[in-house]
Write an enzyme that holds these catalytic residues in place. Sequence first.
Site, PDB file in Angstrom:
ATOM      1  N   ARG A  54       0.654  -0.792   0.020  1.00  0.00           N
ATOM      2  CA  ARG A  54      -0.187  -0.036  -0.104  1.00  0.00           C
ATOM      3  C   ARG A  54       0.812   1.670   0.111  1.00  0.00           C
ATOM      4  NH1 ARG A  54      -3.727  -0.168   4.868  1.00  0.00           N
ATOM      5  NH2 ARG A  54      -5.004  -2.147   4.105  1.00  0.00           N
ATOM      6  N   ARG A  71      -1.637   6.868   9.795  1.00  0.00           N
ATOM      7  CA  ARG A  71      -1.955   6.350   8.583  1.00  0.00           C
ATOM      8  C   ARG A  71      -1.775   7.361   7.329  1.00  0.00           C
ATOM      9  NH1 ARG A  71      -3.399   0.419   7.978  1.00  0.00           N
ATOM     10  NH2 ARG A  71      -3.097  -0.181   9.905  1.00  0.00           N
ATOM     11  N   LYS A  89      -3.640   1.146  14.744  1.00  0.00           N
ATOM     12  CA  LYS A  89      -3.768   2.261  13.893  1.00  0.00           C
ATOM     13  C   LYS A  89      -4.787   3.022  14.331  1.00  0.00           C
ATOM     14  CE  LYS A  89      -6.074  -1.356  10.636  1.00  0.00           C
ATOM     15  NZ  LYS A  89      -7.063  -1.332  10.004  1.00  0.00           N
ATOM     16  N   LYS A 138      -6.076   7.053  12.031  1.00  0.00           N
ATOM     17  CA  LYS A 138      -6.363   7.576  10.985  1.00  0.00           C
ATOM     18  C   LYS A 138      -6.750   8.714  10.834  1.00  0.00           C
ATOM     19  CE  LYS A 138      -7.907   2.906   9.101  1.00  0.00           C
ATOM     20  NZ  LYS A 138      -8.817   2.130   8.558  1.00  0.00           N
ATOM     21  N   CYS A 142     -15.247  -3.625  -0.225  1.00  0.00           N
ATOM     22  CA  CYS A 142     -13.435  -3.259   0.411  1.00  0.00           C
ATOM     23  C   CYS A 142     -13.088  -4.614  -0.647  1.00  0.00           C
ATOM     24  CB  CYS A 142     -13.178  -4.073   1.731  1.00  0.00           C
ATOM     25  SG  CYS A 142     -14.211  -5.246   1.986  1.00  0.00           S
ATOM     26  N   CYS A 159      -7.608 -10.864   1.338  1.00  0.00           N
ATOM     27  CA  CYS A 159      -7.687 -10.373   1.955  1.00  0.00           C
ATOM     28  C   CYS A 159      -7.757 -11.495   2.989  1.00  0.00           C
ATOM     29  CB  CYS A 159      -9.066  -9.976   2.450  1.00  0.00           C
ATOM     30  SG  CYS A 159      -8.964  -8.967   4.040  1.00  0.00           S
ATOM     31  N   CYS A 208     -16.013  -8.737   6.659  1.00  0.00           N
ATOM     32  CA  CYS A 208     -16.179  -8.688   7.945  1.00  0.00           C
ATOM     33  C   CYS A 208     -15.933  -8.084   8.515  1.00  0.00           C
ATOM     34  CB  CYS A 208     -14.187  -9.587   8.310  1.00  0.00           C
ATOM     35  SG  CYS A 208     -13.207  -8.714   8.479  1.00  0.00           S
ATOM     36  N   CYS A 254     -13.937  -2.780   6.444  1.00  0.00           N
ATOM     37  CA  CYS A 254     -13.102  -1.596   5.538  1.00  0.00           C
ATOM     38  C   CYS A 254     -14.087  -0.583   4.146  1.00  0.00           C
ATOM     39  CB  CYS A 254     -11.988  -2.513   4.863  1.00  0.00           C
ATOM     40  SG  CYS A 254     -11.012  -2.824   6.064  1.00  0.00           S
TER      41      CYS A 254
HETATM   42 FE1  SRM Z   1      -8.789  -1.799   6.079  1.00  0.00          FE
HETATM   43  C1  SRM Z   1      -7.676  -4.983   7.932  1.00  0.00           C
HETATM   44  C2  SRM Z   1      -8.141  -3.407   3.361  1.00  0.00           C
HETATM   45  C3  SRM Z   1      -9.855   1.039   4.498  1.00  0.00           C
HETATM   46  C4  SRM Z   1     -10.476  -1.629   9.161  1.00  0.00           C
HETATM   47  N1  SRM Z   1      -8.187  -4.075   5.589  1.00  0.00           N
HETATM   48  C5  SRM Z   1      -6.932  -4.949   6.485  1.00  0.00           C
HETATM   49  C6  SRM Z   1      -6.783  -5.302   5.543  1.00  0.00           C
HETATM   50  C7  SRM Z   1      -5.162  -5.005   5.429  1.00  0.00           C
HETATM   51  C8  SRM Z   1      -5.839  -7.160   6.084  1.00  0.00           C
HETATM   52  C9  SRM Z   1      -5.544  -7.651   6.706  1.00  0.00           C
HETATM   53  O1  SRM Z   1      -5.347  -7.547   8.276  1.00  0.00           O
HETATM   54  O2  SRM Z   1      -4.811  -8.814   6.697  1.00  0.00           O
HETATM   55  C10 SRM Z   1      -6.669  -5.706   4.357  1.00  0.00           C
HETATM   56  C11 SRM Z   1      -6.359  -6.090   2.853  1.00  0.00           C
HETATM   57  C12 SRM Z   1      -7.425  -6.488   1.959  1.00  0.00           C
HETATM   58  C13 SRM Z   1      -6.373  -6.473   0.764  1.00  0.00           C
HETATM   59  O3  SRM Z   1      -6.529  -8.083   0.361  1.00  0.00           O
HETATM   60  O4  SRM Z   1      -6.460  -5.575  -0.026  1.00  0.00           O
HETATM   61  C14 SRM Z   1      -7.540  -3.554   4.585  1.00  0.00           C
HETATM   62  N2  SRM Z   1      -8.694  -1.309   4.346  1.00  0.00           N
HETATM   63  C15 SRM Z   1      -8.780  -2.501   3.201  1.00  0.00           C
HETATM   64  C16 SRM Z   1      -9.438  -1.418   2.037  1.00  0.00           C
HETATM   65  C17 SRM Z   1      -7.594  -1.675   0.642  1.00  0.00           C
HETATM   66  C18 SRM Z   1     -10.098  -1.433   1.579  1.00  0.00           C
HETATM   67  C19 SRM Z   1     -10.697  -0.973   0.168  1.00  0.00           C
HETATM   68  O5  SRM Z   1     -11.437  -1.469  -0.791  1.00  0.00           O
HETATM   69  O6  SRM Z   1     -10.884   0.207  -0.386  1.00  0.00           O
HETATM   70  C20 SRM Z   1      -8.841  -0.210   2.549  1.00  0.00           C
HETATM   71  C21 SRM Z   1      -7.123   0.511   2.809  1.00  0.00           C
HETATM   72  C22 SRM Z   1      -7.454   1.787   2.716  1.00  0.00           C
HETATM   73  C23 SRM Z   1      -5.554   2.521   2.798  1.00  0.00           C
HETATM   74  O7  SRM Z   1      -5.300   2.362   1.887  1.00  0.00           O
HETATM   75  O8  SRM Z   1      -4.739   2.237   3.977  1.00  0.00           O
HETATM   76  C24 SRM Z   1      -9.075  -0.370   3.529  1.00  0.00           C
HETATM   77  N3  SRM Z   1      -9.952  -0.851   6.962  1.00  0.00           N
HETATM   78  C25 SRM Z   1     -10.661   0.278   6.145  1.00  0.00           C
HETATM   79  C26 SRM Z   1     -11.467   1.244   6.366  1.00  0.00           C
HETATM   80  C27 SRM Z   1     -11.762   2.489   6.278  1.00  0.00           C
HETATM   81  C28 SRM Z   1     -10.967   3.605   6.202  1.00  0.00           C
HETATM   82  O9  SRM Z   1     -10.071   4.010   6.938  1.00  0.00           O
HETATM   83  O10 SRM Z   1     -12.203   4.805   5.923  1.00  0.00           O
HETATM   84  C29 SRM Z   1     -11.491   0.711   8.037  1.00  0.00           C
HETATM   85  C30 SRM Z   1     -13.045   0.766   9.039  1.00  0.00           C
HETATM   86  C31 SRM Z   1     -12.733   2.368   9.479  1.00  0.00           C
HETATM   87  C32 SRM Z   1     -11.829   1.855  11.406  1.00  0.00           C
HETATM   88  O11 SRM Z   1     -10.102   1.979  10.672  1.00  0.00           O
HETATM   89  O12 SRM Z   1     -12.494   2.144  11.580  1.00  0.00           O
HETATM   90  C33 SRM Z   1     -10.945  -0.369   7.712  1.00  0.00           C
HETATM   91  N4  SRM Z   1      -8.735  -2.803   8.299  1.00  0.00           N
HETATM   92  C34 SRM Z   1      -9.666  -2.263   9.318  1.00  0.00           C
HETATM   93  C35 SRM Z   1      -9.576  -3.559  10.430  1.00  0.00           C
HETATM   94  C36 SRM Z   1     -10.212  -3.242  12.063  1.00  0.00           C
HETATM   95  C37 SRM Z   1      -9.380  -2.184  12.638  1.00  0.00           C
HETATM   96  C38 SRM Z   1      -9.811  -1.992  13.954  1.00  0.00           C
HETATM   97  O13 SRM Z   1     -10.262  -0.645  14.421  1.00  0.00           O
HETATM   98  O14 SRM Z   1     -10.291  -2.894  14.689  1.00  0.00           O
HETATM   99  C39 SRM Z   1      -8.699  -4.166   9.901  1.00  0.00           C
HETATM  100  C40 SRM Z   1      -8.364  -5.580  10.780  1.00  0.00           C
HETATM  101  C41 SRM Z   1      -6.266  -4.776  11.888  1.00  0.00           C
HETATM  102  O15 SRM Z   1      -6.484  -3.833  12.415  1.00  0.00           O
HETATM  103  O16 SRM Z   1      -7.274  -5.667  12.869  1.00  0.00           O
HETATM  104  C42 SRM Z   1      -8.212  -3.437   8.329  1.00  0.00           C
HETATM  105 FE1  SF4 Z   2     -10.915  -8.128   4.438  1.00  0.00          FE
HETATM  106 FE2  SF4 Z   2     -12.372  -7.318   6.334  1.00  0.00          FE
HETATM  107 FE3  SF4 Z   2     -11.106  -5.304   5.215  1.00  0.00          FE
HETATM  108 FE4  SF4 Z   2     -12.901  -6.452   3.723  1.00  0.00          FE
HETATM  109  S1  SF4 Z   2     -13.280  -5.538   5.745  1.00  0.00           S
HETATM  110  S2  SF4 Z   2     -10.554  -6.043   3.485  1.00  0.00           S
HETATM  111  S3  SF4 Z   2     -12.584  -8.356   4.735  1.00  0.00           S
HETATM  112  S4  SF4 Z   2     -10.691  -6.828   6.702  1.00  0.00           S
END
Ligand code: SRM
Ligand code: SF4
Length: 581
Positions: free
Chosen positions: A91, A161, A228, A230, A445, A451, A490, A494
Site C-alpha cells: 500500500r 496512516r 492504527k 487515521k 472492500c 484478504c 468481515c 474496511c
Molecule cells: Fe482495512 C485490515 C483493506 C480501509 C478497518 N484492511 C485490512 C487488511 C489489511 C487485512 C489484514 O489486516 O490482513 C485488508 C487488506 C485486503 C486486501 O487484500 O487488500 C484491508 N482497508 C482495506 C482497503 C484496501 C479496503 C478497500 O477496499 O479500499 C482500505 C485500505 C485503506 C488504505 O489505503 O489505507 C481499507 N480498513 C479500512 C477502513 C475504512 C477507512 O479507513 O476509511 C476501515 C474502517 C475504519 C476504521 O479503521 O475503523 C478499515 N482494516 C480495518 C481493520 C479493523 C481495525 C480496527 O479498528 O479494529 C482491519 C483489521 C485490523 O487492523 O486488525 C483492517
Molecule cells: Fe478484509 Fe474484512 Fe477489511 Fe474486507 S473488511 S478487506 S474482508 S479485513
Amino acid sequence: MSATDKAEKTAGDSPVLQVEGKLADNERLKEESNYLRGTITGDLQDTLSGGFRGDNFQLIRFHGMYAQDDRDIRPDLVARKLEPRKNVMLRCRLPGGIITPEQWLGIDQFATESTDYGSIRITNRQTFQFHGVLKENVKPMHQWLNKLGLDSLATAGDVNRNVLCTSNPVESQLQKEAYEWAKKLSEHLLPKTRAYAEIWLDKEKQFSTEDGVEDSEPILGKTYLPRKFKTTVIIPPHNDVDMHANDMNFVAIADESGKGLAGFNAVVGGGLSFTHGLKTTFPTTAHDLGYIPKENLLDCAEAIVSVQRDWGNRVDRTNAKTRYTIERVGLETFKAEVERRMDHKFEEIRPYELTERGDRIGWIQGEEGLHHLTLFIENGRLLGEKKEGVAEIARIHKGDFRLTANQNLIVAGVAVKEKSKIEAIAKKHGLMADTSQQRERAMACVSLPTCPLAMAEAERYLPTFIDEIEGMLKKHGMEDEYLITRIAGCPNGCGRAMLAELGLVGKAPGRYNMYLGGNRAGTRVPKQHLENATTEEILKETDGLIERWSKERNEDEEFGDFVIRAGVVKEVKHSATDWWD
Ligand code: SRM
Ligand code: SF4
C-alpha cells in the site's frame, strides 16, 4: 520550545490513564524490533519460503506491506502438500491521493510486469495497492517506488496512516491549502526510524542499538501507537473522506473571503470496526473537540496523537483505538489533556455541516478555468482495458491524478484544448460508460481472494448486488433515487458499511449481517436488521423495503431516514450503549 519537546515534557506530568494488565504481544514485538527492523533483511534472503517468518510477518506492515496468499487456490495447493502462493500486498503512501502522470505510468508498469494479478487497486483511503508481489520482487518494488518519488512508509501498522484530504479540485485555493496541510500532517507524524531506508533502499546504517546509538521516535515512541491511527483534512460540506471512520479529523474553516483557510475544527474518535458477538466493540462517529487557528494544527495533531499513545489500551487490541480511549476517560478529560500538551485552549467549535459524500462523476470546471474529469472505477479495481485507458491518458496528461476516498480517479487540471483528447481516450477504454447513481455511490472492500480476514465476498459480489438493487428501484418507480450501499467482507469494516444506508457485513461464505439506517451525509451509524442472512434473504428483504420506501416515504426522504421513521430499525444515538441492543 518545539512541539515535540512540549509533548514530551507535558506527557511526564499527565495523569496515568493506562489500562493495567498483561501487554498484548504486539507490544513485545514492537519493543524488540529495534525500531521496526526485526530480521526482515535476513528473511529476504530465505528462498525456502515465499513468506515472512515470526515477528517479521507483522513488522513488514509498518513498511506498508501485508503477507497474503491467493485464497482461491490455497485449498488445492494445501491438498497437494504445497505452500500456499505466498506474496505481499503493498500500500503506497499518498497523502491527499495526488500522483503525477509519470508516477502513474511507473506504477502501471510495475503492476503489469511484476505482480500476480496485474491490477492497480485504488483504496478508499486515497492510495493504491499492488496485490500479489512475490518475495523476490519486494525489494525491487521499493526501489522502483523510490525512483518514482513514492514510498509506502506507515501505510499500515500501529502508526498514523495515509492522511486523507477532500478531493475537490474546484474550490482550488482552499483545496490547495488543505492539501498542503494534509501533506505536512502526514510527514510530521511519520515514524522517524531509518529502518525503511536501510532495509529497502540500501541506505547506510545510521542508527541502531548495535552501534550503541539509538534511533528515536520523539512523537510515536519506541513502541509506536497502541493501534492504527487515521487522519483526515476535510472541506465541508463534502464528506467524501467519510470523516467518521477516522481517529482524528481537521475540518477546514474558510477565512472571511470564503476562499482561503482560517483554521480547523478538530473532531476525534471515529471508527467502524467491531467483532461479531463481542459487545465491548462497536462502530461510532467522531466527537467535536474545538477550533484551532491553522498555525496550531501540527501542535494539536501531535498532542492528540501523544495522548492516544500514552492512554490508549495496550493490553487489549480490540479496545485500543482512540474511540475506546475517549469512551474510557471521557471526552472532557481527553480534551483537557490535549490542550495541556499543545499549550493552547480550543476555541468554540465553528459551525459546519456535512451534506453529501459521493464523488461528482464526469467533467467539472474549477476556479482557475481548468477542467477536472472524475472517472468512476467500480471497486477501485483497474485491470485490462480500463487500466490501459488510464495509462494512455497519463501519456498525454499535463495535470495530475487524484485518487478519491470513494475509490475513483480524477484526471485533474486539464486545459480546455486537451479535454476532447482525454475524453476520447476515456470513452474508448470504457472509462466513461453510463452508470447509475446507485452504482456510483456503492462501495466494497477487497475481501476475497487476497484478504486473509475475509469471511464472505465483497468486491466480487458488489456488482451483482447493485444490478439487483437497480432492478428493484426501477420496479418500484424509484430509478432516479439511490441508497448508499456498501459491503464489507468481515466486521473490520474496511468497505465502511458502518456508515451506509444499507450495509452488509460478511459472516460466512454467502452470508451477511444486514445493517440499516445510516444517512447520505455519513453522520450516522446503521443498526443491525438481519443476522447471518443468505443473499436470497437479503435480496427479498431489500425489495420489500424499497417497495415500502417508494410508497410510504415523505417528500425527498432518504432511505436511511425512512427505515428509522418507519420503525424498521432504531436510530443509533450513542454507539457504546445502543448499537448492540
Ligand atoms: Fe482495512 C485490515 C483493506 C480501509 C478497518 N484492511 C485490512 C487488511 C489489511 C487485512 C489484514 O489486516 O490482513 C485488508 C487488506 C485486503 C486486501 O487484500 O487488500 C484491508 N482497508 C482495506 C482497503 C484496501 C479496503 C478497500 O477496499 O479500499 C482500505 C485500505 C485503506 C488504505 O489505503 O489505507 C481499507 N480498513 C479500512 C477502513 C475504512 C477507512 O479507513 O476509511 C476501515 C474502517 C475504519 C476504521 O479503521 O475503523 C478499515 N482494516 C480495518 C481493520 C479493523 C481495525 C480496527 O479498528 O479494529 C482491519 C483489521 C485490523 O487492523 O486488525 C483492517
Ligand atoms: Fe478484509 Fe474484512 Fe477489511 Fe474486507 S473488511 S478487506 S474482508 S479485513
